[in-house]
Design a protein around this motif. Sequence first.
Motif, PDB file in Angstrom:
ATOM      1  N   GLY A   1       0.860  -1.238   0.005  1.00 49.84           N
ATOM      2  CA  GLY A   1       0.034   0.089  -0.172  1.00 49.84           C
ATOM      3  C   GLY A   1       0.931   1.102   0.074  1.00 49.84           C
ATOM      4  O   GLY A   1       0.333   2.317   0.252  1.00 49.84           O
ATOM      5  N   LYS A   2       2.122   1.216  -0.442  1.00 45.32           N
ATOM      6  CA  LYS A   2       2.916   2.547  -0.607  1.00 45.32           C
ATOM      7  C   LYS A   2       2.740   3.242  -1.731  1.00 45.32           C
ATOM      8  O   LYS A   2       3.398   4.349  -2.008  1.00 45.32           O
ATOM      9  CB  LYS A   2       4.432   1.919  -0.609  1.00 45.32           C
ATOM     10  CG  LYS A   2       4.711   1.113   0.788  1.00 45.32           C
ATOM     11  CD  LYS A   2       4.528   1.927   2.024  1.00 45.32           C
ATOM     12  CE  LYS A   2       5.058   1.284   3.531  1.00 45.32           C
ATOM     13  NZ  LYS A   2       4.671   2.055   4.510  1.00 45.32           N
ATOM     14  N   VAL A   3       1.801   2.702  -2.677  1.00 47.74           N
ATOM     15  CA  VAL A   3       1.761   3.521  -3.915  1.00 47.74           C
ATOM     16  C   VAL A   3       0.279   3.836  -4.253  1.00 47.74           C
ATOM     17  O   VAL A   3      -0.717   3.220  -3.850  1.00 47.74           O
ATOM     18  CB  VAL A   3       2.217   2.493  -4.986  1.00 47.74           C
ATOM     19  CG1 VAL A   3       1.818   3.395  -6.524  1.00 47.74           C
ATOM     20  CG2 VAL A   3       3.621   1.868  -4.799  1.00 47.74           C
ATOM     21  N   ALA A   4      -0.251   5.089  -4.805  1.00 51.54           N
ATOM     22  CA  ALA A   4      -1.308   5.680  -5.206  1.00 51.54           C
ATOM     23  C   ALA A   4      -1.509   5.785  -6.588  1.00 51.54           C
ATOM     24  O   ALA A   4      -0.211   6.194  -6.949  1.00 51.54           O
ATOM     25  CB  ALA A   4      -1.759   6.771  -4.216  1.00 51.54           C
ATOM     26  N   ILE A   5      -2.497   5.778  -7.115  1.00 49.99           N
ATOM     27  CA  ILE A   5      -2.638   5.921  -8.645  1.00 49.99           C
ATOM     28  C   ILE A   5      -3.407   6.998  -8.834  1.00 49.99           C
ATOM     29  O   ILE A   5      -4.724   6.886  -8.530  1.00 49.99           O
ATOM     30  CB  ILE A   5      -2.888   4.428  -9.375  1.00 49.99           C
ATOM     31  CG1 ILE A   5      -1.908   3.451  -9.126  1.00 49.99           C
ATOM     32  CG2 ILE A   5      -3.385   4.709 -10.651  1.00 49.99           C
ATOM     33  CD1 ILE A   5      -2.332   2.015  -9.705  1.00 49.99           C
TER      34      ILE A   5
ATOM     35  N   SER B   1      -5.565  -2.207  -0.912  1.00 49.91           N
ATOM     36  CA  SER B   1      -4.775  -1.538  -0.400  1.00 49.91           C
ATOM     37  C   SER B   1      -4.022  -0.350  -1.230  1.00 49.91           C
ATOM     38  O   SER B   1      -3.542   0.652  -0.733  1.00 49.91           O
ATOM     39  CB  SER B   1      -3.386  -2.236   0.229  1.00 49.91           C
ATOM     40  OG  SER B   1      -2.664  -2.937  -0.997  1.00 49.91           O
ATOM     41  N   VAL B   2      -4.759  -0.040  -2.414  1.00 48.58           N
ATOM     42  CA  VAL B   2      -4.107   1.057  -3.257  1.00 48.58           C
ATOM     43  C   VAL B   2      -5.158   2.007  -3.402  1.00 48.58           C
ATOM     44  O   VAL B   2      -6.143   1.801  -4.110  1.00 48.58           O
ATOM     45  CB  VAL B   2      -3.769   0.399  -4.574  1.00 48.58           C
ATOM     46  CG1 VAL B   2      -3.443   1.404  -5.643  1.00 48.58           C
ATOM     47  CG2 VAL B   2      -2.673  -0.807  -4.566  1.00 48.58           C
ATOM     48  N   PRO B   3      -4.594   3.409  -2.882  1.00 47.49           N
ATOM     49  CA  PRO B   3      -5.705   4.540  -3.192  1.00 47.49           C
ATOM     50  C   PRO B   3      -5.856   4.601  -4.825  1.00 47.49           C
ATOM     51  O   PRO B   3      -4.761   4.850  -5.303  1.00 47.49           O
ATOM     52  CB  PRO B   3      -5.014   5.503  -2.468  1.00 47.49           C
ATOM     53  CG  PRO B   3      -3.934   4.906  -1.732  1.00 47.49           C
ATOM     54  CD  PRO B   3      -3.740   3.537  -2.044  1.00 47.49           C
TER      55      PRO B   3
ATOM     56  N   SER C   1       0.069  10.989   2.151  1.00 45.12           N
ATOM     57  CA  SER C   1       1.272  10.717   3.145  1.00 45.12           C
ATOM     58  C   SER C   1       1.009  10.289   4.561  1.00 45.12           C
ATOM     59  O   SER C   1       1.415   9.468   5.085  1.00 45.12           O
ATOM     60  CB  SER C   1       1.886  12.065   3.250  1.00 45.12           C
ATOM     61  OG  SER C   1       2.999  12.023   4.169  1.00 45.12           O
ATOM     62  N   GLU C   2      -0.401  10.733   5.071  1.00 42.06           N
ATOM     63  CA  GLU C   2      -0.819  10.366   6.230  1.00 42.06           C
ATOM     64  C   GLU C   2      -1.090   8.854   6.291  1.00 42.06           C
ATOM     65  O   GLU C   2      -1.255   8.087   7.242  1.00 42.06           O
ATOM     66  CB  GLU C   2      -1.880  11.316   6.733  1.00 42.06           C
ATOM     67  CG  GLU C   2      -1.331  12.728   7.178  1.00 42.06           C
ATOM     68  CD  GLU C   2      -2.799  13.601   7.420  1.00 42.06           C
ATOM     69  OE1 GLU C   2      -3.630  12.851   7.719  1.00 42.06           O
ATOM     70  OE2 GLU C   2      -2.513  14.742   7.731  1.00 42.06           O
ATOM     71  N   MET C   3      -1.716   8.457   4.961  1.00 37.06           N
ATOM     72  CA  MET C   3      -1.746   7.072   4.733  1.00 37.06           C
ATOM     73  C   MET C   3      -0.592   6.062   4.716  1.00 37.06           C
ATOM     74  O   MET C   3      -0.948   4.831   4.680  1.00 37.06           O
ATOM     75  CB  MET C   3      -3.000   6.923   3.840  1.00 37.06           C
ATOM     76  CG  MET C   3      -4.108   7.699   3.817  1.00 37.06           C
ATOM     77  SD  MET C   3      -5.203   7.331   2.426  1.00 37.06           S
ATOM     78  CE  MET C   3      -5.202   5.885   1.850  1.00 37.06           C
ATOM     79  N   GLY C   4       0.552   6.771   4.634  1.00 37.69           N
ATOM     80  CA  GLY C   4       1.725   5.826   4.704  1.00 37.69           C
ATOM     81  C   GLY C   4       2.233   5.721   2.984  1.00 37.69           C
ATOM     82  O   GLY C   4       3.018   5.047   2.670  1.00 37.69           O
ATOM     83  N   VAL C   5       1.474   6.366   2.242  1.00 37.77           N
ATOM     84  CA  VAL C   5       1.806   6.334   0.560  1.00 37.77           C
ATOM     85  C   VAL C   5       3.024   6.885   0.407  1.00 37.77           C
ATOM     86  O   VAL C   5       3.158   7.969   0.913  1.00 37.77           O
ATOM     87  CB  VAL C   5       0.680   6.835  -0.201  1.00 37.77           C
ATOM     88  CG1 VAL C   5       1.167   6.945  -1.692  1.00 37.77           C
ATOM     89  CG2 VAL C   5      -0.697   5.853   0.162  1.00 37.77           C
ATOM     90  N   GLU C   6       4.052   6.321  -0.388  1.00 36.33           N
ATOM     91  CA  GLU C   6       5.360   6.855  -0.608  1.00 36.33           C
ATOM     92  C   GLU C   6       5.573   7.467  -2.095  1.00 36.33           C
ATOM     93  O   GLU C   6       6.340   8.036  -2.277  1.00 36.33           O
ATOM     94  CB  GLU C   6       6.403   5.844  -0.183  1.00 36.33           C
ATOM     95  CG  GLU C   6       6.336   5.467   1.217  1.00 36.33           C
ATOM     96  CD  GLU C   6       7.494   4.489   1.643  1.00 36.33           C
ATOM     97  OE1 GLU C   6       8.230   4.043   0.727  1.00 36.33           O
ATOM     98  OE2 GLU C   6       7.699   4.057   2.729  1.00 36.33           O
ATOM     99  N   TYR C   7       4.596   6.892  -2.905  1.00 37.06           N
ATOM    100  CA  TYR C   7       4.848   7.122  -4.278  1.00 37.06           C
ATOM    101  C   TYR C   7       3.387   7.483  -4.834  1.00 37.06           C
ATOM    102  O   TYR C   7       2.241   6.829  -4.653  1.00 37.06           O
ATOM    103  CB  TYR C   7       5.383   6.005  -5.047  1.00 37.06           C
ATOM    104  CG  TYR C   7       6.901   5.865  -4.731  1.00 37.06           C
ATOM    105  CD1 TYR C   7       8.033   6.754  -5.260  1.00 37.06           C
ATOM    106  CD2 TYR C   7       7.262   4.820  -3.782  1.00 37.06           C
ATOM    107  CE1 TYR C   7       8.946   6.513  -5.052  1.00 37.06           C
ATOM    108  CE2 TYR C   7       8.476   4.643  -3.383  1.00 37.06           C
ATOM    109  CZ  TYR C   7       9.589   5.427  -3.904  1.00 37.06           C
ATOM    110  OH  TYR C   7      10.840   5.264  -3.607  1.00 37.06           O
ATOM    111  N   ILE C   8       3.384   8.454  -5.795  1.00 38.50           N
ATOM    112  CA  ILE C   8       2.279   8.546  -6.732  1.00 38.50           C
ATOM    113  C   ILE C   8       2.417   8.375  -8.092  1.00 38.50           C
ATOM    114  O   ILE C   8       3.236   9.128  -8.703  1.00 38.50           O
ATOM    115  CB  ILE C   8       1.522  10.214  -6.503  1.00 38.50           C
ATOM    116  CG1 ILE C   8       1.489  10.378  -4.791  1.00 38.50           C
ATOM    117  CG2 ILE C   8       0.287  10.355  -7.162  1.00 38.50           C
ATOM    118  CD1 ILE C   8       1.034  11.832  -4.379  1.00 38.50           C
ATOM    119  N   GLU C   9       1.662   7.655  -8.630  1.00 39.34           N
ATOM    120  CA  GLU C   9       1.849   7.551 -10.302  1.00 39.34           C
ATOM    121  C   GLU C   9       0.829   8.115 -10.948  1.00 39.34           C
ATOM    122  O   GLU C   9      -0.642   7.922 -10.670  1.00 39.34           O
ATOM    123  CB  GLU C   9       1.766   5.806 -10.495  1.00 39.34           C
ATOM    124  CG  GLU C   9       1.827   5.684 -11.985  1.00 39.34           C
ATOM    125  CD  GLU C   9       1.998   4.306 -12.450  1.00 39.34           C
ATOM    126  OE1 GLU C   9       2.012   3.568 -13.374  1.00 39.34           O
ATOM    127  OE2 GLU C   9       2.058   3.233 -11.410  1.00 39.34           O
TER     128      GLU C   9
END
Length: 654
Positions: free
Chosen positions: A405-409, A444-446, A531-539
């Motif tokens: 869950g470190k990546v959002a799309i 787990s992916v936003p 960022s508060e959700m722990g996401v480190e990368y945004i694609e």
Amino acid sequence: MQRASILCSSSPLLPTFPPTTHKLAAASLQTRHLRLDSVSSPLRLPLNPLHSYRLALPPLHSTATEEIVETAEAESGFVSVGYVANVHGLQGEIRVKPSTDFPELRFAEPGRRWLRQQSLGQERVQEVELVEGRGHRGQKSWILKLRGIDDVDQARQLIGSTLLVREEDRPQLEDGEIYTRDLVGMRVILKETGKPVGNVVNVFNSGASDLLQVMLDSSFNILDSTGKPKPAGTTLSGHLVLIPFVEEIVPDVDIKRKEMQITPPKGLLELNLRFDERSKKERRQIEWKERKKSQKRLIAAKKKLCEMDQKHVFDGLRFGEKAQRSLLADQIVSVNSLLLQQALDNVEIHSKRLNVTEMVSVLKAEETSSTLEISEKCLISSASEDKLGTHFHYQQTGVDLISKGKVAIALVVNNSDDPENSMVSFQTLLCDDQRFVKMEDRASVPLILVCSAQKIDSLRMHFSENDYFGFDSEKVQFFEEEKLPVVSSSVEDEKKHKILMKSPWEILQSPVGSGGVFSLLSSNNVPENLSEMGVEYIEICSSHPRNISPNSLLLGFVNTSKADIGIQIFKDTNDYEESFNMIFTTDYMKKLTKQLDKLQFSATTKQNAHVEMVDKEWVDVNPSSPNSYEFDCTIYSSLKACSFDKLCIMEVTK
């Protein structure tokens, strides 16, 4: 840029009744064509598919073929067929912009008509006699002569008035046809159980389809967001729901009994409803506070536009119907004045269009940039170690980040001239876990979806009907693409570029392009929330058929290189804008969205018809050559704010 959604509205808009198409007694399911027609136009067969929905009411000034049935705000029983746009000549003739499919009937046949005008804040309706009328093709309007209006001064007093006819004067229907207006008031019943759902209170045209606005019955056992029945004693704060008027959902309509049966898909009626245990008094206090906030936002937006010398945008607030003035107010609030000022500044310095091809060539030549060349067949997340060779560890790193869950799309849905095929292609993408997020990772992916105003409601409903395709509904967001006003290209008169008006109550706007995503993310605090959700990368990527999302290989490459931005480009094409795919660290995205002045806008000259007020009269402007600027910004302009040693490029070959 904040936009209110009809789906979560707790109060109805001023009713409009556009046409639709429906069988009166449906024997089998079939798709239907919902064509734009007037309220006095009947519902017809054949039927074609549902496409998309629009949020805003269409302005009367446009040539859309519809008639509006007024309710309690003025004297009931009238149908609006047009508005007085201007005077014509010196003999008291007026020019009327039609809002009807029957202009010959409404404007060419002499007889009684009615005019509704605003005077001292009050609406009044007066009877007039139409002497004669003729079409004015060049202006897409009609020239009318009313008895007793004999000079230009008398005619000027009618500008802004609404022309009305009696509702009972609608043309006779043929067999198998129904007026959209007659749908209002119908009881809505669940076909499977026979339980009452509510009553139709309005019908909205959404461009290619129609939506029934239904007020839920207090006895209807609606479910909450967890799928459980609502708690005893609670009420719905948003008790209006929208139901697509398509045969799959509304198979049976009984005109004589004034009822229709529906078969709604799971989650449709619950979409955007909220439960509220507060008292009616408390809810009214909250609504009052919201109105005050809306007024403050409008005042602030008007102040910013005044500072930009764009006061003419407010002219329509003094004319027309309440719904039209409300539409203009909403559009004024939605103008991103900071982005507009930046775009105008770029025009003043004669900023050239960013050449993405040249930029990519420069980046590839930089020794400080990390570059990776990979075959297109290796893009899928299941590519084997034999295919990837020494790059396999990038794949493993990316897959691991996605599963945690470190990546959002952020998926930008491409516009298409064929919306039906576009939606089919998009659904194919959503169901393909080789090209899109694997099913086991989706919860787990936003997911952020950006699309045009015409698509946003249908897309929202599409996700609801399909259980969000495995994504967590709490982590899925829908944004309408960023737009900016179209401005005049000439600055000769007042030494400034003026915002152009599509009608007195509608700002002429155009999409900003892929670079508008940064503004959307910024105005909705998306990077901070992720960022508060722990996401480190945004694609951020387009829904182009060649794209793979999430791009685990590019993600692992960015992570291993400790880069801020990763770019995927296809070596065999220069069409970077249609097939963009970029990955940003969340920390860098937070910085970038606070530095939107780094983005570069270009202006394209276009030929746009518009209206403007001249000597207190609305005048149509139909240019014969390009007369305006439409602004666009590419996502690649963000590279100008990034140092080369924090950038990596993945070049895809066939």
